[in-house]
Design an enzyme around this catalytic site. Structure first.
Site, PDB file in Angstrom:
ATOM      1  N   HIS A 209       0.769  -0.966  -0.175  1.00  0.00           N
ATOM      2  CA  HIS A 209      -0.045  -0.080  -0.266  1.00  0.00           C
ATOM      3  C   HIS A 209       0.732   1.522  -0.296  1.00  0.00           C
ATOM      4  O   HIS A 209       0.152   2.108  -0.018  1.00  0.00           O
ATOM      5  CB  HIS A 209      -0.828   0.281   1.138  1.00  0.00           C
ATOM      6  CG  HIS A 209      -0.395   0.458   3.104  1.00  0.00           C
ATOM      7  ND1 HIS A 209       0.190  -1.219   3.353  1.00  0.00           N
ATOM      8  CD2 HIS A 209       0.437   1.604   4.004  1.00  0.00           C
ATOM      9  CE1 HIS A 209       0.929  -0.199   4.301  1.00  0.00           C
ATOM     10  NE2 HIS A 209       0.441   0.671   4.537  1.00  0.00           N
TER      11      HIS A 209
HETATM   12  N1  UDP Z   1      -3.894  -5.780   9.355  1.00  0.00           N
HETATM   13  C1  UDP Z   1      -4.582  -6.149   8.955  1.00  0.00           C
HETATM   14  N2  UDP Z   1      -5.822  -6.644   7.775  1.00  0.00           N
HETATM   15  C2  UDP Z   1      -5.160  -6.984   6.184  1.00  0.00           C
HETATM   16  C3  UDP Z   1      -4.121  -6.518   6.096  1.00  0.00           C
HETATM   17  C4  UDP Z   1      -3.265  -5.780   7.689  1.00  0.00           C
HETATM   18  O1  UDP Z   1      -5.975  -7.100   9.750  1.00  0.00           O
HETATM   19  O2  UDP Z   1      -6.058  -7.164   5.785  1.00  0.00           O
HETATM   20  C5  UDP Z   1      -3.128  -5.458   9.869  1.00  0.00           C
HETATM   21  C6  UDP Z   1      -1.698  -6.563   9.913  1.00  0.00           C
HETATM   22  O3  UDP Z   1      -1.943  -7.378  11.019  1.00  0.00           O
HETATM   23  C7  UDP Z   1      -0.578  -5.194  11.426  1.00  0.00           C
HETATM   24  C8  UDP Z   1      -1.644  -3.676   9.998  1.00  0.00           C
HETATM   25  O4  UDP Z   1      -3.019  -4.528   9.488  1.00  0.00           O
HETATM   26  O5  UDP Z   1      -1.300  -5.551  12.764  1.00  0.00           O
HETATM   27  C9  UDP Z   1      -0.588  -3.323   9.320  1.00  0.00           C
HETATM   28  O6  UDP Z   1      -0.848  -1.819   8.729  1.00  0.00           O
HETATM   29  P1  UDP Z   1      -0.323  -1.262   7.413  1.00  0.00           P
HETATM   30  O7  UDP Z   1       0.029  -1.984   7.384  1.00  0.00           O
HETATM   31  O8  UDP Z   1      -1.930  -0.702   7.118  1.00  0.00           O
HETATM   32  O9  UDP Z   1      -0.140  -0.348   8.748  1.00  0.00           O
HETATM   33  P2  UDP Z   1       1.795  -0.284   8.453  1.00  0.00           P
HETATM   34  O10 UDP Z   1       2.176  -1.241   9.203  1.00  0.00           O
HETATM   35  O11 UDP Z   1       2.572  -0.107   7.581  1.00  0.00           O
HETATM   36  O12 UDP Z   1       2.145   1.168   9.319  1.00  0.00           O
END
Ligand code: UDP
Length: 373
Positions: A209
């Protein structure tokens, strides 16, 4: 000590849930810590927000500022305008922000200008890549915060190098891992498991993303083709972030072993992570979760703000050149992926340590009653 907690986007909800549980516990033990939860509305889609409140037992927010959508500047401005009104109407001794999203930065600026203390959970991590909005959010938030709760010693070193005094930095561990460990026994098989007849370690999970990876359709298409060409026919599951879906849906990719789904709930997503052969991602939080669950993780970025997931954990940076996917998958399939270990203090008790710390900071206990508007 009156606290306002801020959450705005998917990873925030996962990080704030254990903090709220630890506050509930402290209150039940007789501590006088009234707290409110502000949802900025940055993520508003029910699959990116409501489902996390339900699954992680997060209380209804006291207010939803409704600031979803818009450009970076529009969203920052909208959150600042709305949160300023809210904080003036509900003065607090402390706001707690988590992570690195726009809401984290915008609310920190507002709070400091209203002379309110700020605690930043997950402070000090740095990629030093200013092309990523998250890095700017981290840097600004850490310029303004009063209390810095860190996931690793590296993060503390980054803060000390930036001139933050030692007695403001608290190495406590990782709240995202608190959520993971306390919910691990509740992970739930998603419907697609039986639909696709999935088996443990016989599918690949991907999430993408970051603007640099998904905003350009051709690049996204090349990634997906390269992954599909190198997984030896295994199913590839791709729960697709709304940002990515906007681009992906026009690419016309329809391959028999690629399964696209909407974003999965936390319990379902991590059921899949725990059993995957490997995860390919550009998420930061997922590199932490794969590290704790010992699942091989490939990060499609050139840098990371979480070096511990590489030096200690199961993560590897493979960069953003799609040509790097083939050699990495060859190593995976030949069983050469590293095993990894769990970083220090990622033990499920971080939020308790944070609340204990907050209760013991004299300047927070002795503050005069915040003035009402
Ligand atoms: N996650 C979720 N469902 C999904 C994809 C990710 O629950 O389909 C959770 C994942 O386990 C993690 C979090 O979302 O805890 C990560 O979010 P994201 O990738 O949006 O944010 P980043 O970590 O890159 O800031």
């Amino acid at each position: 000590m009156k606290i306002t907690l801020i959450a705005g986007a998917r990873p925030n909800f996962i990080k704030i849930a254990p903090v709220i549980n630890a506050l509930r516990l402290a209150v039940s033990e007789g501590h006088n810590i009234p707290y409110r939860l502000v949802h900025t509305g940055q993520h508003y889609d029910s699959k990116m927000s409501d489902t996390f409140f339900k699954e992680l037992n997060i209380p209804e927010p006291d207010i939803n500022l409704g600031c979803g959508g818009g450009t970076q500047a529009e969203q920052t401005a909208a959150i600042m305008v709305a949160f300023e009104k809210d904080l003036i109407a509900n003065p607090s001794d402390l706001i707690i922000v988590v992570g690195d999203v726009t809401s984290t930065m915008a609310c920190s600026i507002v709070a400091k200008k209203l002379n309110t203390k700020v605690a930043h959970i997950e402070a000090g991590i740095r990629s030093y890549d200013l092309t990523m909005p998250e890095e700017i959010n981290r840097m600004v938030t850490d310029c303004l915060s009063d209390y810095f709760f860190t996931t690793t010693k590296w993060a503390g070193d980054n803060l000390r190098r930036a001139g933050i005094p030692d007695d403001r930095i608290f190495f406590v561990g990782n709240v995202m891992i608190d959520s993971l460990l306390s919910n691990r026994s509740r992970f739930r098989k998603p419907l697609l498991w039986d639909e696709l007849n999935l088996k443990e370690r016989s599918y690949i999970l991907i999430t993408l993303h970051r603007p640099a990876n998904v905003d350009e359709g051709n690049k996204l298409k090349t990634y997906i083709k390269e992954i599909l060409n190198n997984v030896q026919g295994l199913p590839v599951i791709f729960p697709i972030h709304p940002r990515t879906a906007k681009i992906f849906n026009d690419l016309g990719i329809d391959e028999p072993n690629l399964k696209i789904t909407e974003p999965l709930s936390y319990l379902e997503f991590n059921y899949l992570v725990e059993r995957a052969k490997a995860v390919l991602t550009d998420s930061g939080g997922i590199t932490e979760e794969t590290t704790v669950m010992g699942v091989p993780c490939f990060t499609l970025r050139n840098n990371t703000e979480r070096p511990e997931t590489i030096e200690i954990g199961t993560n590897e940076l493979i960069g953003t050149d799609p040509a790097a996917i083939n050699p990495a998958l060859i190593r995976l399939f030949s069983g050469q992926w590293k095993k990894g270990a769990v970083p220090e203090l990622w033990d499920g008790r971080t939020a308790e340590r944070i609340v204990e710390r907050l209760i013991s900071i004299p300047e927070l206990q002795n503050r005069k009653k915040p003035k009402s508007a």
